[in-house]
Every structure is written in structure tokens, then in C-alpha cells.
Design a protein around this motif. Sequence first.
Motif, PDB file in Angstrom:
ATOM      1  N   PRO A 127       1.148   5.143  -7.356  1.00 29.94           N
ATOM      2  CA  PRO A 127      -0.043   4.714  -6.607  1.00 29.94           C
ATOM      3  C   PRO A 127      -0.765   3.578  -7.319  1.00 29.94           C
ATOM      4  N   THR A 136       0.827  -1.214   0.000  1.00 29.42           N
ATOM      5  CA  THR A 136       0.000   0.000   0.000  1.00 29.42           C
ATOM      6  C   THR A 136       0.860   1.262   0.000  1.00 29.42           C
ATOM      7  N   GLU A 145      -3.245   6.431  -2.421  1.00 32.78           N
ATOM      8  CA  GLU A 145      -3.162   5.291  -3.330  1.00 32.78           C
ATOM      9  C   GLU A 145      -4.118   5.439  -4.513  1.00 32.78           C
TER      10      GLU A 145
END
Length: 286
Positions: free
Chosen positions: A185, A177, A221
Amino acid sequence: MPEAASAQPTRATLGASEFDRDTALTPREPGVYDIDLSAGWTIINAVNGGYLLAVLGRALADALPHPDPFTLSAHYLTASQPGPAVVRTETVRTGRTLSTGQASLFQFDEQGREVERIRVLASYGDLDSLPDDVRTTAKPPAIPPMEQCFGAEDGAAPVDGSSAIADRLMLKLDPSTLGWALGQPSGKGEMRAWFGLADGRDPDPFSLLLAVDALPPTAFELGLSGWVPTVELTVHVRSRPAPGPLRVSITTRNLAGGFLEEDAEVWDSDDRLVAQSRQLARARLA
């Protein structure tokens, strides 16, 4: 002369942690409390929403006949700043197993006018009185061992100016992550981490209120950057957490109209789901 033994780190105990000191309130009169909001829990000069919720959570625990937060719904009206604040509480209803109250935090603006920063409606009970029966399909998040995860000290600080709160947390992020930190991302809107307080204090129901809002925003993200202020946050505390680090998983499924939701789960060292939350936050699209 024999070689000195290596010093062992000292762990803060419940009630003697920086978190406890910085969320402690001074009663002024029944239902009214004073506090100096610490600059140590800021993100880009604004006070973290989870820290604020813990402050109001402690005020309600003092004002209500039951000790533990079960559910809290907070609306963040204006950005809180480090410095003096007043918390006012009101008991809405008391019963045998649950009591309900509301609390608001106020500060003064540059013109000396009182401004409401956050308003909370909450129900409290006794977590130790709950039955042990658990029937669930929920599973702990799959996070690599802590030594394979990364914290701010490893170069993963999310935003310039956010190091104040990072210095007070033990936060180790799941590498899967962390694409945003590398300029790549994933677009999945997921964030997972090991969580604790930097001074080693074990978790309790009030630190769970901090944990649900302490990770970098899932918006990172999704390819966005900058501050993602909370509009509304609801937290359900399901159990008193066992000692040891927590695992926090946060997901976003829908960003639309400049707003996104974040659903969080917090798991303790005994693999129990100890807290859940959902928040609505504003995302900066440009």
C-alpha cells in the motif's frame, strides 16, 4: 456457408437495467414503499451503502414534486441485509425550484422487531433547468486509459466475499492506487477508477449515488484491510451525466480515532464534475 458475424454485446437501457430492477420500489400507500433488497449488491454479506442510497433516492423522487436528487445526507444506523424492507418517506417542504423530504428504510430483526437501517434528508430539483454557466478550478482526475487499468477479473478483488457487487460493476482501477492488492500500500489514501454498470447502462443521477461508494476503500492504500462501514454519507449531484463511463476519484486525508473521511468526485465523459460526496467511515485498526 459464410462465417457468422461476431455478436455485438447488448447494452442495457435506462429503466431496463439490473440496477433499475433492483432499486425499483412497490408503493404500498402514499409515502410507503416495499422492496426486496438484492443480494447482488452486497459486500461481505452487508448491502452496499451506495445501492441503499439509490433505493431511498428513488423513493423520494416518487414522493416529491421534483424529479432529481440535488443533495442527500444519509446516516447508516444498522447494517442492511438482503431481503424484504420498507421505505417510509415524508415531505418536509416544497418550493418552486427545490423540494425537501426525508426517508427511512426499515427491516425486521430475528425477533420480528422493526429496525431502522438508514435515514436520509434530501433536497430535489430539476437538473435540466439549471443554467449552463460553469466557473470552476476543479480538474478531472488523471487516470490512465481504461485498457491500462485493472478490474476484479484481473485479480484485483479487494476482499473475500465482495464479488457479488463486483459482478455488477464495470470497475477499472488506476494501477497507481493498487499497491494494496500487491501487499505494498502506498499510504496515500487515494483510489481512482473508471466506473460503469456491467450491463452497459448509461449513468443517470441515481447511479451517481452508487458510484461515490462503489470503489475499494481508501483505507486499503493506508495499509488497513477488512470492511469499512459507512457512518454518514452526503452526496451532491451537480449535473445530469453524459452517456459513457465515469471517472471516480476518492481521497482520505485524515484517519484518527478509528474513523476516516472519504471525499469523492465523479466526472462524466464530457469532463464535467457531475457529483461530489463526503463520507465518514469506521476503519478496523487491528
